[in-house]
Motif scaffolding. Structure first.
Motif, PDB file in Angstrom:
ATOM      1  N   ASP A   1       0.841  -1.195   0.000  1.00  0.00           N
ATOM      2  CA  ASP A   1       0.000   0.000   0.000  1.00  0.00           C
ATOM      3  C   ASP A   1       0.878   1.247   0.000  1.00  0.00           C
ATOM      4  OD1 ASP A   1      -2.305   1.418  -0.062  1.00  0.00           O
ATOM      5  OD2 ASP A   1      -3.073   0.681   1.858  1.00  0.00           O
ATOM      6  N   TYR A   2       0.223   2.363  -0.235  1.00  0.00           N
ATOM      7  CA  TYR A   2       0.960   3.622  -0.216  1.00  0.00           C
ATOM      8  C   TYR A   2       1.218   4.054   1.230  1.00  0.00           C
ATOM      9  CZ  TYR A   2       0.387   4.131  -5.200  1.00  0.00           C
ATOM     10  OH  TYR A   2       0.475   3.931  -6.555  1.00  0.00           O
TER      11      TYR A   2
ATOM     12  N   GLN B   1      -2.730  -9.143  -1.511  1.00  0.00           N
ATOM     13  CA  GLN B   1      -1.935  -8.665  -0.391  1.00  0.00           C
ATOM     14  C   GLN B   1      -0.927  -9.750   0.002  1.00  0.00           C
ATOM     15  OE1 GLN B   1      -1.811  -5.718   1.466  1.00  0.00           O
ATOM     16  NE2 GLN B   1      -3.046  -4.852  -0.180  1.00  0.00           N
TER      17      GLN B   1
END
Lengths: 87, 223
Positions: A28-29, B88
């Motif tokens: 993620d950022y 993820q």
């Protein structure tokens, strides 16, 4: 005042995509300070770990520890020396 | 431990169980049996069911009958590719799968070391070993909080929809990623024997030892 805070934030922080399997693990950022190096990001993300146990790449390329990160960079921190053996 | 129990209902088992889709299980058996070496990879899971493996993916690796070592760059490429696919890390980097060519699925000291060093900093990780004759071993480890580990049963789960076999694609994946080390070793041994005896170095050592002792005797004689 709010406007100043906005400009301050834009000026001194940037977003980079981090891929990290440690802890909860995420891709993620994250927001980091302007001028952050690869070594500093590693320390922030994986405090206390040995860098030699990881391959760190920026935009899918090998990098040096003092490379300064740029807005929008993609940093992956992946494990190395994964090996198994018959007992 | 053998995978004999078959999950057929829609509900998940009450005890935590590592479950493979029939396709993933068939692929793992295919990859285990394709060559004579160990092979390893990562289990891929859906976000809502992390103990359900619906695919097993190889990365580039050098393997022998007793050893498998992943290529670091290939692992990084695999991570990038999986993130690009919208997954993820907990879906693709927590279940470490490898095979043992014999019929013992117990983890070795090297396996344990790798499991601790590589997967010991993630919230949880699972080591799965598949040996011959269906022998397998699965251990889930929690690294957060007080930590803990649990040996899990492993099953094939037919309750979800699954794809069919694709031997051609699996073969391609194997050939692309697995580099058997034994071939190189045999080749180097053959070239050694072609160039001279592997005991040449030992002979040189013995020659220099006799020279040394001869010199010593000479010195004594002169004294």
């Amino acid at each position: 005042m709010r406007l100043n805070r906005y400009f301050f934030h834009e000026r001194f922080f940037m977003r980079v995509l981090t891929i990290n399997n440690n802890g909860g693990g995420f891709a993620d950022y994250v927001e980091i300070a302007d001028g952050t190096t690869v070594a500093q990001l590693f320390e922030q993300q994986i405090s206390g770990a040995k860098p030699s146990n990881y391959l760190i790449r920026v935009n899918r390329q090998p990098c040096s520890e003092d490379q300064v990160l740029q807005p929008g960079d993609r940093i992956s921190i992946t494990p190395t020396k994964i090996e198994g053996a018959l007992g | 431990m053998k995978t004999t129990k078959i999950i057929g209902s829609r509900s998940r088992p009450s005890t935590p169980t590592l479950r493979f889709s029939p396709t993933a299980w068939a692929k793992l058996l295919f990859l285990r049996d394709y060559g004579r070496t160990e092979i390893g990879g990562f289990g891929i899971s859906p976000a809502d069911d992390l103990l359900y493996v619906d695919d097993v993916r190889l990365v580039k690796q050098t393997c022998s009958w007793v050893h498998v070592a992943f290529d670091d760059t290939s692992v990084a490429e695999f991570f990038d590719e999986q993130v690009d696919a919208g997954r993820q890390p907990e879906q693709f980097a927590r279940i470490w799968v490898h095979t043992h060519p014999g019929d013992c699925a117990q983890p070795s000291a090297v396996d344990e070391k790798t499991f601790t060093r590589v997967f010991g900093r993630s919230a949880w990780a699972l080591m799965f070993i598949l040996a011959k004759r269906g022998q397998c071993f699965a251990r889930l480890r929690f690294n957060d909080g007080p930590g803990g580990e649990l040996v899990l049963p492993a099953d094939v789960d037919y309750s979800r929809s699954f794809l069919g076999c694709d031997h051609q694609m699996w073969e391609q994946e194997y050939l692309t990623n697995v580099s058997p080390q034994q071939t190189n070793l045999v080749a180097s041994r053959l070239s050694e024997s072609a160039n001279g005896s592997p005991f040449d170095e030992e002979d040189e050592w013995l020659d220099s030892w006799f020279d040394y002792t001869d010199d010593g005797d000479n010195e004594k004689e002169t004294a």
